[in-house]
Structure formats: C-alpha cells, structure tokens
Design an enzyme around this catalytic site. Structure first.
Site, mmCIF file in Angstrom:
data_model
loop_
_atom_site.group_PDB
_atom_site.id
_atom_site.type_symbol
_atom_site.label_atom_id
_atom_site.label_comp_id
_atom_site.label_asym_id
_atom_site.label_seq_id
_atom_site.Cartn_x
_atom_site.Cartn_y
_atom_site.Cartn_z
ATOM 1 N N ASP A 129 0.868 -1.200 -0.190
ATOM 2 C CA ASP A 129 0.052 -0.002 -0.200
ATOM 3 C C ASP A 129 1.019 1.197 -0.095
ATOM 4 O OD1 ASP A 129 -3.303 0.771 1.178
ATOM 5 O OD2 ASP A 129 -1.489 2.169 1.184
ATOM 6 N N ASP A 219 -3.408 2.339 -5.482
ATOM 7 C CA ASP A 219 -2.497 2.351 -4.633
ATOM 8 C C ASP A 219 -1.955 1.026 -3.890
ATOM 9 O OD1 ASP A 219 -3.836 2.575 -2.398
ATOM 10 O OD2 ASP A 219 -2.319 3.807 -1.578
ATOM 11 N N GLU A 220 -2.941 0.056 -4.009
ATOM 12 C CA GLU A 220 -2.497 -1.139 -3.279
ATOM 13 C C GLU A 220 -2.951 -2.351 -3.880
ATOM 14 O OE1 GLU A 220 -5.707 -2.066 -0.002
ATOM 15 O OE2 GLU A 220 -6.990 -0.734 -1.069
#
Ligand code: TTP
Ligand code: MG
Length: 625
Positions: A129, A219-220
């Site tokens: 993340d 983003d993860e």
C-alpha cells in the site's frame, strides 16, 4: 440524540447530586454521544500519530457539521442503527431463552474446528500500500508542498498529507471541517493522470514479483511471493525489502507492506509499520490466533462502523470476544454470519491472488454528487455528461449491457432508482442517453444532490462469443482483460469469505457507499471531486455470487435485489418487478419484524437472503435441542 454534555464544572456539581441510576443513565448517554461522534467522524478514524485526542477531534467534527444535512442524515441513521441493535439484542435474548446453551456452544466449537481445518499456511501473501498516495504524488508535482499540512481535493478530501493527519484531517472529510481541525491546511486540486501514471510504474515493479498481481485500487495490491522466494532462495522479508526499495527507486514514492499467510492478515499487517515500513506475521497458528484475540473487530478489512456497532451491541469488541460470545453469535447466524466471524476470530481468509475478477462485475456506473440541483435543464445536461463519461468507462473496461438504471438522491438523502432494459447490448452514450433521459424526465421536477447512470446485465467484451458467432468476431475487437487497476478508487474488498450475504454486510455496503458520498454541503465548493466509479460494488467473491456468463442466460437483473428475472423478461416485467421490490411486504419471515427490513422496504433495498435460509435450520436445531 442525547444533548452534548454540559461544561465540566457544572457537570461535576450536578453529578454529586445524582443517584446511582441517574449516573448510569448519564454515562450511557455520554457513551452513545461519543459513539455517534465517532461514526460521524467517518471510516478512517483511529490512525496513529495524532496531535490531539481522537475523541476531541470527533467532537470538533460533530460541532462543525451540526445542522448540515449530512449531520441530520447521520442523526437519523444513528437512530435507526440504535433501534436495529436493540432489535438484534431482543432477538438474541428470545432465541437464547429457548436454547440449550452447552449444546449451542459445542455446535459453535464444531464449526470452529471445521473452519480451522481450512487454515493454509503454505503461501506467502503480501499486501502493498503506497503511503499517502495522492498526497505524495502531489508533492512530486509541487515540491513546495513538502512538509506542509495539505489535503487533496477541495469539497471533500481524497487524502491528507501526514502533517495534516496529525490534526485529524483524513480521506472523505469535508474541506470546511478539515479547515476547522487544521486552520493552516492547504487544499490542492487532484491530478488523476499523475496518479494513474505513478500507479502504472508501481505495478510494473510488483509484476516482477508475481505475474498474478491483484491490484485492489490504484495504490494497493496483493501478491503471492511464494514462487519468487523459492526461485531466488530468499526470505519473505528480503523479497519485500527489495521490492519496496525498487518501487522507491523507480517512483521516488514510498510503499508499506504486510506479509502473512492470507490476504486479510497481509492487509492488516501492511498498516502496522506505515509509512515506509513492513511487518511480517509469524506463520504459526498459535501466534496468529493470539494476534487476533486482542484485535478490535473494526481492524478487519470490510468490518466498518455498522458492523462494529452491531457487534458491540452483542458484547463483541475484539476478535477474541467472538469466542466468548460464540453461543449468542451462533443463534444470530442469519443476521451476522457465524462462519465469517469464526474466520475473523481464527485469522483465516482467502489466500488466492489473481488479477481483477472481471467475471464478478455486475454493473458499470458513473455517479456525481453536487450541492442541490433543481433546474430541469441543468439536471438533464448533467445526465448527458454522465452518459458520455459512462461510455468512456465502458470502453475502458470493455463491457456492454442491456439494463440502464438512473439513480438519484434527493436533497433529503433518499435514494431512488429507475430502470429500463433493452433487447440488445449497448455501450455508447448515443444508445444509453435517450433511455436515461426518458427515465429521468418522468421524475422531474426534483431537487437532487446525486445523479448517476448504471449499466447492468453486462456482457464481457473480452470474452469471445460462444457458438458460431464467436468464429466471426474480429480478433482486434477482443482486448485482453484489463484489471480493475485503472479505477481511481475501488471500495475496500471484504476478504473474509462468508458463506452468505448477511443483513449486516448489506448495511455495511450501504453505509460505505454513503460515506463515499459525504459531500460538504456547507463548503464553498459545489462539485465534489469524488472519482466516477465510486459506486461500483466491491470486486469480491462474497458479493458476486452470480457469474457474468449466467446473467447472459438469466435475463435482465433487477437493480434493487440483483435477481435475474429470466430470459425474455420485458421492460414492463422488469419495471413491475422493481415496483414490487420497492414496495414488497413479503420479505423473509425472519427479517419481517426487523427494523432493518422495514427500512430496506421503504428504501427499496432488499433484505431477501440469497442461498439457504440459515435461520430455518437454526430454529429447527434449537427446537430439537
Ligand atoms: P489509502 O491507501 O487509503 O490512503 P493513502 O495512500 O492516502 O494513505 P496511507 O498512507 O494511509 O495508505 O488510499 C489511497 C488513495 O486513494 C488516496 O491517496 C486517495 C484515494 N482515496 C480516495 O479517493 N477516497 C477515499 O475515501 C480514500 C480512503 C482514498
Ligand atoms: Mg495508501
């Protein structure tokens, strides 16, 4: 809603004159007020590194938003949830009175043993993340932001820099509230092209470690690094350190990671040493169960504020409490899903890592929120622009569909949907817009704060048509299945797989959608900068019971209850069903008396449970005992 407690000195005097019962009543009212303020503060409360107490922050947020429509809506929701919890408590007491408790406990233990037998510690799963992702990218764009307290987005913050977070500012917070908490906060515009480019660079690095990389949002992502570790004779910690260093070297952005035997644990672990850190769970059953014992249930991905409060109502605050209350939770299986809770207690979850689960997508939609819109022409223009955006999303995601649903939210926060199905698959604004306009025109005049169009009964254009038609499909039209990574933000997938979709999960989903839609009606900004496909259901196996290929055969899908209505169902049939769905009074016997079900009926949401009726079997079992 109880009034806010009076200033401390008055309170001290008053307390001395109170009876024990009065004191207990005041304490309960204060606890309720704090709980309400906590829920008002939104989903990402409780992060470390705050400059002042979270309770103070929650109070400032409550004071700042008081009187706004959002606040009033939260008061209403809090009241409904409190009633629902009381109903659950009464139901639990009623069922427990009939029950043979030792027998119930041993049945719960049998189920726990069954769930324990599914534990798999053989795979090393990593959750990555990025740290303060949009904010970090903004600093690259404008280095003068470095070290400053700033938020990304204006009406509603998509994220806040770590400096702003110290004051309690966070994702989903209205800009004017962030300003109250941190008067020197700076607001920046969003730059999606930059976030998408950064995400692509990160993805390129991660793909070196697992080609089946599963991106959960920009983003993860999740990886299974077991083959990489074996091939390179490296430990998990070495692989992850190297991977994080490579990401930073390539993007100048930092990433945190969690290492564990399944996705749920890996996600919890990635938050442990944030920012720019990693945490590895020991792959030992006893260590994992000990770790889970003291973990607040809210830390489980997908267990949001509704689940937290409902479980709290049954005495469950930590995962360890699930065992203590196993008998009560087993009788409440129908509403709470006992096996899912057993998984949370034991720290067992899915360890499959596979790229975007396209086959589980039921619809593609675009929604926009704004301050009240009343002008007919303005509303129809907005619809036109939404249809154009939807066309682009359908092209990007490679879907067409047969059912067009227009959704709007009144200024009173009441949601409405209107749907129509057509005989052929459509995907362009030229085809979608006339249907959406026809549906919306009938509703005018309205005063709305959200408008959206959703296309369902989907056809996946990346899958070649079966049968003879497939032979004639031009290969150039068949694109590789794109992952969902292009989405600006998907909702957090719930990664404990429950056997059924429970009432609690439905409530949580609705709440999450509403949090996402939390706009600043008192702020200076009109349009909220929320990404377009925020309303997309989470890409998780738990909710996507019906496979896309089945929906082709099963006819149009009701946008309210998600049931396929059978091949050849006409528009009249679909609309009759939707009307019935919206007004139905014959929901399942079990949920009929539940305030949740009553609310769902008036909201037009179904509480009808898919799959086997657990309550039936539970009651039979209770009677037998
Ligand atoms: P997160 O990973 O939740 O947050 P973050 O990366 O900003 O911070 P952290 O260091 O705690 O991981 O979300 C990633 C990005 O997604 C975030 O930068 C902005 C966007 N986002 C939204 O647009 N809306 C939301 O509600 C949330 C939570 C995030
Ligand atoms: Mg992040």
């Amino acid at each position: 809603m109880p009034p806010l407690p009076s200033p401390t000195e008055d309170k001290g005097k008053a307390i001395q004159e109170m009876t024990e019962d009065d004191k207990a009543a005041v304490a309960a009212a204060e606890a309720r007020q704090r709980s309400f303020e906590r829920s008002l503060a939104g989903p990402s409360v409780g992060k470390a590194g705050l400059m002042r107490d979270q309770t103070d922050i929650n109070r400032i947020i409550a004071e700042a938003s008081k009187g706004s429509k959002y606040y009033l809506n939260q008061v209403r929701k809090d009241k409904e949830l409190t009633e629902k919890i009381e109903w659950y408590q009464a139901k639990r007491d009623e069922l427990m009175k009939m029950a043979n408790i030792p027998k119930l406990e041993s049945e719960a233990e049998r189920i726990l043993i069954e769930v324990e037998a599914t534990r798999d510690l053989s795979q090393t799963i990593v959750h990555c993340d990025m740290d303060a992702f949009y904010a970090a990218v903004e600093v690259q764009r404008d280095p003068t932001l470095k070290g400053k307290a700033f938020g990304v987005g204006r009406g509603v913050l998509t994220t806040a820099s770590y400096e702003a977070r110290k004051y309690g500012c966070r994702s989903g917070m209205a800009g004017f509230i962030a300003k109250k908490l941190c008067p020197h906060i700076i607001f920046t515009e969003m730059h999606f092209d930059l976030y998408i480019a950064a995400s692509k660079s990160v993805r390129e690095v991660l793909l070196q470690y697992d080609e089946n990389l599963m991106m959960a949002s920009l983003d993860e992502g999740y990886l299974n690094i077991t083959p990489y570790m074996n091939a390179n004779d490296m430990t998990a910690a070495e692989v992850v350190s190297q991977m994080r260093a490579e990401v930073e070297a390539k993007t100048q952005l930092t990433m945190s990671a969690g290492i564990a035997p399944n996705r749920m644990l890996a996600k919890i672990c990635s938050d442990k040493n944030k920012p720019n850190g990693q945490y590895e769970m020991e792959f030992e059953r006893t260590v994992i169960t000990k770790f889970m014992r003291d973990l607040p249930v809210r830390k489980i991905p997908g267990f949001g504020r509704v689940t937290e409060r409902c479980l709290e109502g049954l005495g469950v605050e930590t995962c360890g409490d699930i065992f203590t209350h196993r008998a009560e939770l087993l009788v409440m299986d129908h509403w709470f899903g006992f096996r899912g809770l057993c998984k949370a207690y034991l720290g067992i979850a899915d360890n499959n890592v596979a790229p975007g689960k396209r086959e589980e997508r039921k619809s593609v939609g675009v929604e926009r929120t704004f301050r009240d819109k009343t002008d007919d022409e303005d509303i129809l223009n907005e619809l036109t622009s939404i249809a154009e955006e939807l066309e682009k999303d359908l092209e990007r995601l490679q879907y067409s569909g047969k059912t067009v649903t227009v959704k709007y939210k009144l200024h009173t926060y009441e949601n409405k949907t209107r749907a129509k199905s057509v005989g052929k698959y459509i995907s362009t604004s030229k085809d979608i817009l006339p249907i959406a306009l026809e549906l919306m025109k009938r509703e005018l005049p309205v005063r709305i704060r959200l408008l959206g169009i959703r296309l369902s009964t989907l056809k996946d254009l990346t899958i070649a048509d079966r049968g003879i038609k497939g032979f004639f499909t031009s290969p150039s039209k068949k694109r590789p299945a794109s992952t969902e990574a292009g989405n600006s933000r998907s909702t957090t997938p719930i990664i404990i797989d429950a056997d059924d979709d429970t009432e609690l999960m439905r409530m949580e989903r609705e709440d999450e959608a509403e949090v996402m839609d939390m706009t600043a009606d008192d702020s200076d900004n009109v349009d909220s900068p929320l990404p377009s496909d925020i309303g997309t259901p989470p890409p998780t196996s738990m909710f996507g019971k019906r496979k896309l290929s089945e929906t082709h055969l099963l006819g149009p899908v009701c946008p309210i209850c998600n049931k396929a209505l059978g091949p050849g169902t006409s528009n009249i049939g679909l609309n009759e069903h939707i009307d019935w769905c919206l007004n139905r009074d014959a929901i399942s016997e079990a949920s009929k008396k539940s305030p949740a079900a009553k609310k769902a009926r008036t909201d037009g949401k179904s509480t009808a449970k898919k799959g086997r009726d657990v309550k039936g079997t539970m009651l039979d079992w209770l009677k037998k005992s």
